[in-house]
Enzyme design. Structure first.
Site, PDB file in Angstrom:
ATOM      1  N   THR A   1      -4.330  -5.287  35.166  1.00 42.70           N
ATOM      2  CA  THR A   1      -5.460  -6.256  35.802  1.00 42.70           C
ATOM      3  C   THR A   1      -6.591  -6.644  34.523  1.00 42.70           C
ATOM      4  O   THR A   1      -7.437  -7.177  34.815  1.00 42.70           O
ATOM      5  CB  THR A   1      -6.323  -5.687  36.898  1.00 42.70           C
TER       6      THR A   1
ATOM      7  N   GLY B   1      -3.705  -7.039  29.663  1.00 45.31           N
ATOM      8  CA  GLY B   1      -2.765  -6.821  30.486  1.00 45.31           C
ATOM      9  C   GLY B   1      -2.142  -7.774  31.548  1.00 45.31           C
ATOM     10  O   GLY B   1      -0.894  -7.796  31.541  1.00 45.31           O
TER      11      GLY B   1
ATOM     12  N   ARG C   1      -4.287   2.015  40.682  1.00 45.52           N
ATOM     13  CA  ARG C   1      -4.797   2.996  41.128  1.00 45.52           C
ATOM     14  C   ARG C   1      -5.142   2.792  42.718  1.00 45.52           C
ATOM     15  O   ARG C   1      -5.204   1.523  43.112  1.00 45.52           O
ATOM     16  CB  ARG C   1      -6.305   3.279  40.725  1.00 45.52           C
TER      17      ARG C   1
ATOM     18  N   LYS D   1      -7.628   6.530  18.196  1.00 48.90           N
ATOM     19  CA  LYS D   1      -6.302   5.851  18.218  1.00 48.90           C
ATOM     20  C   LYS D   1      -5.377   6.446  17.416  1.00 48.90           C
ATOM     21  O   LYS D   1      -4.044   6.801  17.461  1.00 48.90           O
ATOM     22  CB  LYS D   1      -6.372   4.313  17.719  1.00 48.90           C
TER      23      LYS D   1
END
Length: 308
Positions: free
Chosen positions: A14, A18, A37, A134
């Site tokens: 969302t 993405g 979720r 990262k």
């Protein structure tokens, strides 16, 4: 018979990137899944977005990056996992990596990077752990022996480019412009929808297995001087140039509280330290635009046309 396309699970579907990843996956004919979720359906905006994803043919799977059992269950339905969660949450991928290891069926994991190569960044004392986190995820992936592709696309065009890398501005300047350093160090900008297209190209490609895919598209690798020149030609006007030295910029970064100084930190990284372009692509990496010449992408010049 045409080879069957891998099933792809997108985490963070969302979000802006993405959403583009979902579109690119569907456009390439991949069976596409999104992890959502349970609480998402109670947020009106997200619920609407999820409804449109489902209508487009995305299979929604309930799960959470905080719940191992739901992750394993979701992952067992696919072969590829792409994570596009926000940078501030990258360490949340540790449980996801554990789930991928446990599921044992994943042919490729693309973690949430989508920026400068964290292993090449030269600003460890300035970035509040942005790149270190990262890199930490990379090391966990490698230690667990999970097949991966890292996407190093540098800047999204929506970041810094709309202001011509002028901190605090939202549109390109029309009178005077700050040039950081000597203005000759090159940075890279790529449109998010193009990053998504390149990313989906890699998922079933053996050439990108356990490699860093670098995006440095011709026309999208630019110094500050070149950016200003492109803009001046578009508006048919010369801008007054104010040169800001490395020392001045560092002073401003240190005097400005985080996160208000983040634009300056990334300008320092890209346009002074050259973190996008100071190194040649090594055998552990591969050039995405050379690998996928068919991908039509938006150039910096075309992007700036939208700001005229």
């Amino acid at each position: 018979m045409a080879e069957e396309k891998s099933r792809i699970l997108i985490i963070g579907a969302t979000g802006k990137l993405g959403h583009y990843l979902v579109n690119a996956s569907l456009a390439s004919g991949h069976p596409t899944f999104a992890l959502v979720r349970e609480t998402s359906s109670s947020e009106p905006q997200k619920a609407q977005l999820l409804h449109s994803l489902a209508n487009a043919g995305v299979k929604l799977i309930h799960g959470s990056l905080q719940d191992l059992e739901s992750l394993v269950k979701a992952i067992k339905q696919v072969e590829i996992v792409i994570c596009a969660i926000p940078s501030k949450n990258v360490l949340d991928q540790k449980l996801l990596i554990q789930a991928i290891k446990e599921a044992g069926c994943i042919k490729r994991f693309i973690p949430s990077e989508f920026g400068a190569d964290p292993d090449k960044a030269q600003i460890p004392d300035l970035d509040y752990g942005f790149y270190a986190k990262k890199s930490e995820i990379r090391r966990v992936i490698e230690k667990e022996g999970i097949p991966y592709t890292y996407i190093s696309c540098n800047f999204f065009t929506r970041y810094l480019l709309p202001s011509l890398a002028q901190p605090g501005l939202n549109t390109p300047p029309r009178d005077r412009v700050k040039i950081f350093g000597d203005g000759n160090t090159k940075a890279v900008f790529v449109e998010e929808s193009d990053v998504a297209t390149f990313t989906i190209c890699t998922v079933d490609d053996p050439r990108t297995l356990n490699k860093v895919l670098y995006l440095r598209p011709p026309g999208n690798v630019c110094s500050m001087n070149e950016l200003v020149e492109i803009w001046e030609m578009k508006i048919a006007k010369k801008l007054e140039k104010v040169y800001i030295s490395e020392e001045q910029l560092l002073k401003s970064i240190k005097e400005t509280p985080f996160p208000s100084n983040s634009e300056m930190i990334f300008i320092y990284s890209a346009f002074i330290k050259g973190d996008h372009t100071y190194f040649d692509i090594e055998p552990s990496g591969i050039n995405g635009t050379e690998l996928y010449p068919h991908v039509k992408y938006t150039t910096i010049s075309e992007y700036l046309d939208t700001h005229l």
